[in-house]
Design a protein around this motif. Sequence first.
Motif, PDB file in Angstrom:
ATOM      1  N   ASP A  23      -8.273   7.167  -5.023  1.00 12.05           N
ATOM      2  CA  ASP A  23      -7.350   7.082  -3.708  1.00 12.05           C
ATOM      3  C   ASP A  23      -7.593   8.487  -2.693  1.00 12.05           C
ATOM      4  O   ASP A  23      -6.760   8.334  -2.026  1.00 12.05           O
ATOM      5  CB  ASP A  23      -5.856   7.176  -3.991  1.00 12.05           C
ATOM      6  N   VAL A  24      -8.819   9.029  -3.088  1.00 10.12           N
ATOM      7  CA  VAL A  24      -8.905  10.511  -2.350  1.00 10.12           C
ATOM      8  C   VAL A  24      -9.013  10.166  -0.848  1.00 10.12           C
ATOM      9  O   VAL A  24      -8.736  10.902   0.143  1.00 10.12           O
ATOM     10  CB  VAL A  24     -10.309  11.227  -2.949  1.00 10.12           C
ATOM     11  N   PHE A  25      -9.503   9.147  -0.459  1.00  8.12           N
ATOM     12  CA  PHE A  25      -9.798   8.701   0.894  1.00  8.12           C
ATOM     13  C   PHE A  25      -8.920   7.943   1.756  1.00  8.12           C
ATOM     14  O   PHE A  25      -8.603   8.003   3.012  1.00  8.12           O
ATOM     15  CB  PHE A  25     -11.140   7.940   1.404  1.00  8.12           C
ATOM     16  N   THR A  26      -7.864   7.394   0.900  1.00  8.50           N
ATOM     17  CA  THR A  26      -6.963   6.529   1.375  1.00  8.50           C
ATOM     18  C   THR A  26      -5.360   7.257   1.511  1.00  8.50           C
ATOM     19  O   THR A  26      -4.508   6.829   2.384  1.00  8.50           O
ATOM     20  CB  THR A  26      -6.750   5.222   0.496  1.00  8.50           C
ATOM     21  N   VAL A  27      -5.255   8.186   0.490  1.00  7.87           N
ATOM     22  CA  VAL A  27      -3.970   8.991   0.548  1.00  7.87           C
ATOM     23  C   VAL A  27      -3.570   9.472   1.675  1.00  7.87           C
ATOM     24  O   VAL A  27      -2.353   9.462   2.357  1.00  7.87           O
ATOM     25  CB  VAL A  27      -4.019   9.840  -0.770  1.00  7.87           C
ATOM     26  N   PRO A  28      -4.501  10.229   2.399  1.00 11.58           N
ATOM     27  CA  PRO A  28      -3.982  11.060   3.596  1.00 11.58           C
ATOM     28  C   PRO A  28      -3.414  10.279   4.913  1.00 11.58           C
ATOM     29  O   PRO A  28      -2.166  10.784   5.254  1.00 11.58           O
ATOM     30  CB  PRO A  28      -5.293  11.753   4.200  1.00 11.58           C
ATOM     31  N   SER A  29      -3.938   9.050   4.951  1.00 18.25           N
ATOM     32  CA  SER A  29      -3.120   8.176   5.997  1.00 18.25           C
ATOM     33  C   SER A  29      -1.891   7.661   5.630  1.00 18.25           C
ATOM     34  O   SER A  29      -1.055   7.617   6.425  1.00 18.25           O
ATOM     35  CB  SER A  29      -4.123   7.349   6.531  1.00 18.25           C
TER      36      SER A  29
ATOM     37  N   PRO B 138      -3.120  15.920  -4.436  1.00 14.48           N
ATOM     38  CA  PRO B 138      -2.087  16.720  -5.240  1.00 14.48           C
ATOM     39  C   PRO B 138      -0.631  16.623  -4.811  1.00 14.48           C
ATOM     40  O   PRO B 138       0.208  16.368  -5.426  1.00 14.48           O
ATOM     41  CB  PRO B 138      -2.269  18.025  -5.352  1.00 14.48           C
ATOM     42  N   ALA B 139      -0.633  16.574  -3.326  1.00 16.37           N
ATOM     43  CA  ALA B 139       1.032  16.443  -2.769  1.00 16.37           C
ATOM     44  C   ALA B 139       1.139  14.889  -2.914  1.00 16.37           C
ATOM     45  O   ALA B 139       2.610  14.773  -3.289  1.00 16.37           O
ATOM     46  CB  ALA B 139       0.659  16.625  -1.262  1.00 16.37           C
ATOM     47  N   TYR B 140       0.577  13.997  -2.836  1.00 19.83           N
ATOM     48  CA  TYR B 140       0.852  12.728  -3.008  1.00 19.83           C
ATOM     49  C   TYR B 140       1.354  12.460  -4.463  1.00 19.83           C
ATOM     50  O   TYR B 140       2.307  11.746  -4.806  1.00 19.83           O
ATOM     51  CB  TYR B 140      -0.444  11.600  -3.000  1.00 19.83           C
ATOM     52  N   TYR B 141       0.703  13.056  -5.438  1.00 15.84           N
ATOM     53  CA  TYR B 141       1.118  12.749  -6.990  1.00 15.84           C
ATOM     54  C   TYR B 141       2.125  13.666  -7.329  1.00 15.84           C
ATOM     55  O   TYR B 141       2.447  13.850  -8.538  1.00 15.84           O
ATOM     56  CB  TYR B 141      -0.308  12.932  -7.792  1.00 15.84           C
TER      57      TYR B 141
ATOM     58  N   ASP C 291       0.803  -1.142   0.029  1.00 18.11           N
ATOM     59  CA  ASP C 291       0.054  -0.090   0.048  1.00 18.11           C
ATOM     60  C   ASP C 291       1.038   1.215   0.026  1.00 18.11           C
ATOM     61  O   ASP C 291       1.812   1.556   1.085  1.00 18.11           O
ATOM     62  CB  ASP C 291      -0.797   0.021   1.195  1.00 18.11           C
ATOM     63  N   THR C 292       0.970   1.908  -1.064  1.00 16.73           N
ATOM     64  CA  THR C 292       1.753   3.285  -1.302  1.00 16.73           C
ATOM     65  C   THR C 292       0.637   4.163  -1.111  1.00 16.73           C
ATOM     66  O   THR C 292       1.033   5.465  -0.210  1.00 16.73           O
ATOM     67  CB  THR C 292       2.300   3.347  -2.565  1.00 16.73           C
ATOM     68  N   GLY C 293      -0.543   4.292  -1.480  1.00 15.34           N
ATOM     69  CA  GLY C 293      -1.462   5.338  -1.385  1.00 15.34           C
ATOM     70  C   GLY C 293      -3.003   4.849  -1.307  1.00 15.34           C
ATOM     71  O   GLY C 293      -3.775   5.511  -1.248  1.00 15.34           O
ATOM     72  N   GLY C 294      -3.038   3.542  -1.100  1.00 11.00           N
ATOM     73  CA  GLY C 294      -4.391   2.858  -0.870  1.00 11.00           C
ATOM     74  C   GLY C 294      -4.338   1.457  -1.419  1.00 11.00           C
ATOM     75  O   GLY C 294      -5.530   0.963  -1.790  1.00 11.00           O
TER      76      GLY C 294
ATOM     77  N   PRO D 267       5.642  10.065  -7.651  1.00  7.28           N
ATOM     78  CA  PRO D 267       6.191  10.297  -8.820  1.00  7.28           C
ATOM     79  C   PRO D 267       7.648  10.520  -8.608  1.00  7.28           C
ATOM     80  O   PRO D 267       8.610  10.133  -9.346  1.00  7.28           O
ATOM     81  CB  PRO D 267       5.462  11.042  -9.503  1.00  7.28           C
ATOM     82  N   ALA D 268       7.973  11.518  -7.879  1.00  9.93           N
ATOM     83  CA  ALA D 268       9.225  11.998  -7.695  1.00  9.93           C
ATOM     84  C   ALA D 268      10.145  10.898  -7.177  1.00  9.93           C
ATOM     85  O   ALA D 268      11.296  10.533  -7.550  1.00  9.93           O
ATOM     86  CB  ALA D 268       9.282  13.214  -6.642  1.00  9.93           C
TER      87      ALA D 268
END
Length: 494
Positions: A432-438, A313-316, A180-183, A320-321
Motif C-alpha cells: 500500500d506504499v503508493f496508495t495510502v498517502p492519498s 506507519p501513520a496509516y497502520y 478503499d481504506t488504504g488502496g 487499526p485504532a
Amino acid sequence: MTDLTDLGVAAIRDGVRTGGFSAREVADAFIDKVSKAKALNAFLVETPDHAIAAATEADAARAAGEALKPLAGVPIGMKDLFCTKGVASTAASHILEGFTPPYESTVSGKLWDAGAGMLGKLNMDQFAMGSSNETSAFGNVISPWRRADGGNAPLAPGGSSGGSSAAIAARLCPAATGTDTGGSIRQPAAFTGISGIKPTYGRCSRWGVVAFASSLDQAGPMARDVRDCAIMLEAMSGFDPKDSTSLELEVPKWEQGLSGNLRGKRVGIPREYRVDNMPGEIDALWQQGIDWLKDAGAEIVDVSLPHTKYALPAYYIIAPAEASSNLARYDGVRYGLRDLPDGANLQDMYAATRAAGFGPEVKRRILIGTYVLSAGFYDAYYTQAQKVRTLISRDFDRAWESCDLLLTPTAPSAAFALGEKLADPLAMYLNDVFTVPSSLAGLPAMSVPGGLDTGGLPLGLQIIGKALDEQCVLNAGLALEERAGFVARPEAWW
C-alpha cells in the motif's frame, strides 16, 4: 453475436436501450458464467433472482416505451462489505456468518434505483483487512491471471476488494463495487488489469457499509475501463443524511465530461515515490505514463511530498485504532456468531465469540489498535500519527500550487503468488506504499492498467487529484487508457 459477457457497462446499457439485445439475455449470460467459475471463489453468494428481476423490469420498461434508468440491464457484483436487504452480508468473517440485514446500504440502494441488478456478493479480505484476499474466512480468491513465463502458482487478486477485481477480470460481471481504506480498490485493480477509482472522502455514503476505519473507508467503482467507472460512480454518489461525513453536493455528470485532452493541465511527479528496490519495469512504466500524459497535452512538473515516508506507519496506527473501536460491537450479544461455553459468564462469552469469529489479521489489527489507544500510549502513537496525517495533507496542498494532478505507480510490483507474503505482515503492508498517502488526505485517486510485466502480468498507473476533482482524475485516466491500448485479458483456466 458478440459474447455478451465481453461487454462493459456502457456497451450493455446502450445495447439494451437500442434493442440490440435484451436485458434478460445479458443477465442470463453472466449468471451462467458465474455458475461455472467457482474455482476462482470470487462469489460468496450468488443472487440470480435479483439480476433477473432487474432485467425483467428493464425489458418491460423498454417494451412500454418508457425511459430506461441509467443502469437498466446492467448486472453487477456487490462487495460483501455492503449490507444488502435479505441477502447474507458477512464482511467475509466467520463472526457475521449467517447475518442477513433487514436494510439496504445507501450505495447498493442507489445502484438498484438506477436499474442495476445484483449477480451476487463478492469475496474479500475479512473486514477489508488485507492486500491479497487471503484473510477471508471463506477461502481466498484466486486471480484469473497466470504468469506467462511458466510459473503456474495461483496468484493474489489484490485486496481487500479481490473478489471484485477477479470477477471483473474474468468477465463474470462488467463492474462491481469496492471499498478503499488504504488502496483496496486501486491495488487489486492494478493486479488484475482493470480500472478502479476511490473518490473524494464523503462522495459515497458509508451508511450500511461494514466499518473498518471510519475516517478512511470510501466506496468506489471497479470496472473494465474509465468510462464504465464514471457511469458507476455517478450512480453511487450523492448526499446521504444518514452519514454525517457525506458531502452535501450535487453529483457531477462525469461521463458527459470525459475528455482525454489534458492541454493546460500540469501533472506532478513526486520524487518521494521512487522507493528503494522498486523493480525496473515499474519505473519504466511510470516513465511511459509520463510520456503518454505529455502526448495528451499535459505539462510535467517535479514536486515534493516530503512526509510520504511517514504515511505507511501513520496509516497502520490510525486504521487499526479505528478498527479496534468499530469491531467492539461484535460481541455475541446482538447479532452474528455467539460462542457460549458451558458455565461461561458474560466475559467468557465475549472472549470465546471474538476468538472464534475473528481471523488472525483482524485480531492483529485489533490488538495494535487497542494498544495505541491505551492510556500512556495514546499521545505517543495515535496523536502523533494524526499530526503526521495533517502534514501529509499539507504536502498535497502545497503540491497543488504547482500542479493539477499527480502520476505515480499504483503498486510496487505485479501480483504475487498466494502464500508468498502471508507469513510477513510488514511485507504485505508495503503493497500500500503508493496508495495510502492519498487515502490519509481523503483525495480522489484512480488506477488504470498501463501494460504487462515480463511475466505477462498487469501493471497499473495511479492518478491522484485535488479534493472533489474526480473529473480531472477520470480525464487523465482516459488519456492513459487511450494511449496504453491495454487489451490483455487472462486466458480461462477456471
